[in-house]
Scaffold this active site. Structure first.
Site, short mmCIF file in Angstrom:
data_model
loop_
_atom_site.label_atom_id
_atom_site.label_comp_id
_atom_site.label_asym_id
_atom_site.label_seq_id
_atom_site.Cartn_x
_atom_site.Cartn_y
_atom_site.Cartn_z
N GLN A 11 74.46 23.38 2.47
CA GLN A 11 75.06 24.29 1.50
C GLN A 11 76.51 24.59 1.88
OE1 GLN A 11 72.26 27.27 0.56
NE2 GLN A 11 73.54 28.35 -0.90
N SER A 89 71.76 22.40 8.54
CA SER A 89 70.95 23.36 7.78
C SER A 89 70.08 22.63 6.75
CB SER A 89 71.85 24.42 7.13
OG SER A 89 71.10 25.52 6.65
N LEU A 90 70.33 22.82 5.45
CA LEU A 90 69.55 22.11 4.43
C LEU A 90 69.55 20.60 4.68
CD1 LEU A 90 70.09 20.39 1.52
CD2 LEU A 90 68.05 21.78 1.79
N ARG A 114 62.07 26.66 -0.12
CA ARG A 114 63.06 27.20 0.81
C ARG A 114 64.22 27.84 0.04
NH1 ARG A 114 67.95 25.46 3.49
NH2 ARG A 114 67.96 25.84 5.75
N HIS A 189 70.27 32.00 8.78
CA HIS A 189 70.26 31.66 10.21
C HIS A 189 70.46 32.89 11.09
CE1 HIS A 189 70.02 27.46 9.21
NE2 HIS A 189 71.04 27.60 8.38
N GLN A 238 64.15 27.04 12.11
CA GLN A 238 65.51 26.82 11.62
C GLN A 238 66.07 27.95 10.77
OE1 GLN A 238 66.88 25.09 8.15
NE2 GLN A 238 67.42 23.13 9.07
#
Length: 296
Positions: A11, A89-90, A114, A189, A238
């Site tokens: 993202q 991340s993603l 998610r 996060h 994560q």
């Protein structure tokens, strides 16, 4: 012969119109149709929306996953294979797909849930800092409850995440060349994502993770792994854990990697790598033309 790690942006790399050129390919059309059946909306319509609908978390994450996965398939059809994978991340979901840990539909279903959970997380703030003293930042984070290091991207760029009050306090205390508050819905996060992470853990539990065909370096643990159970556990962590991207980049040469290929829109990850590990050759693949250029 080059040894290449494929890395996948998350993202923040999205852009209006990304991936639209792929729609000319029959195999991509099939993937877009499969995604629409799973999501209930059209990736192509979202990415073409001039009102930047693609930057809404609920849409951003599935769109990135679908487009990056199509690019993975195109690269493999050209006979290209990575020697290691990682995703920011993603992007870690695309890395797991690229490594054969789960199939496209399984990954998309996870990403959809998610994204919806993270879009609902309206508490908190994130901010990027560039050009700062690392020891000063570490001291301020230690002294300020409610804020953590969310993304350790490279020696000169990090993202902090937490309550608005705590993030503002750190921004006010740390001298940085530049500080930018991020346009996100929550404190990703960070421990503030615990509720969403606990819900998502129940989503992950019944999903089978296979053995990765190539080593995967995970956000919360940059050591390479192929065991499905290990990779799954890392993914559970994560959502609340820090993205250790600087360490991932530094680990690549030790695996014999000499080339980093960013597969997806933009050039965020190759940009970060320039400062972290200057010896890596850098390649970007975000379009059909760039896929074809690799094999011409």
């Amino acid at each position: 012969m080059t040894n290449t790690a494929w890395v996948f942006p998350g993202q923040g790399s999205q852009a209006i119109g990304m991936g639209a050129d792929l729609a000319s390919l029959p195999q991509a059309q099939e993937r877009f149709a499969l995604a629409e059946a799973e999501l209930g909306w059209s990736v192509l319509e979202v990415v073409k929306d001039p009102n930047d609908q693609v930057s809404n978390t609920r849409y951003t994450q599935p769109c990135l996953y679908v487009i990056e996965s199509i690019l993975v398939d195109l690269l493999k059809q050209q006979g290209l294979v990575p020697q290691a994978v990682a995703g920011h991340s993603l992007g870690e979901y695309v890395a797991l797909y690229a490594a054969g840990v789960f199939d496209f539909t399984t990954g998309l279903a996870l990403v959809k849930q998610r994204a919806e959970l993270m879009a609902q997380a309206s508490d908190g703030m994130m901010a990027a800092l560039l050009g700062f003293d690392a020891d000063d930042l570490a001291a301020q984070l230690e002294a300020t409850p409610g804020v953590v290091l969310a993304n350790d991207n490279n020696p000169g760029q990090v993202v902090i995440s937490g309550t608005p009050e705590a993030v503002e306090a750190v921004l006010g205390a740390v001298k940085a060349k530049r500080a930018v508050k991020l346009n996100v819905s929550g404190a990703f996060h960070s421990p503030l994502m615990a509720k969403a992470a606990n819900t998502f853990k129940t989503v992950l539990e019944p999903v089978t993770f296979g053995t990765a065909q190539v080593p995967v370096l995970s956000n919360v643990d940059p050591t390479p792994a192929t065991d499905g159970a290990t990779l799954k556990q890392r993914l559970v962590q994560q959502m609340t854990g820090s993205v250790r991207w600087r360490e991932i980049t530094l680990a690549l040469p030790g695996l014999g990697i000499d080339t980093l290929m960013e597969v997806g829109p933009g050039n965020v990850l190759t940009g970060l790598a320039k400062r972290t590990c200057r010896d890596l050759a850098l390649v970007n693949v975000s379009s059909l033309d760039q896929v074809q250029q690799l094999v011409d």
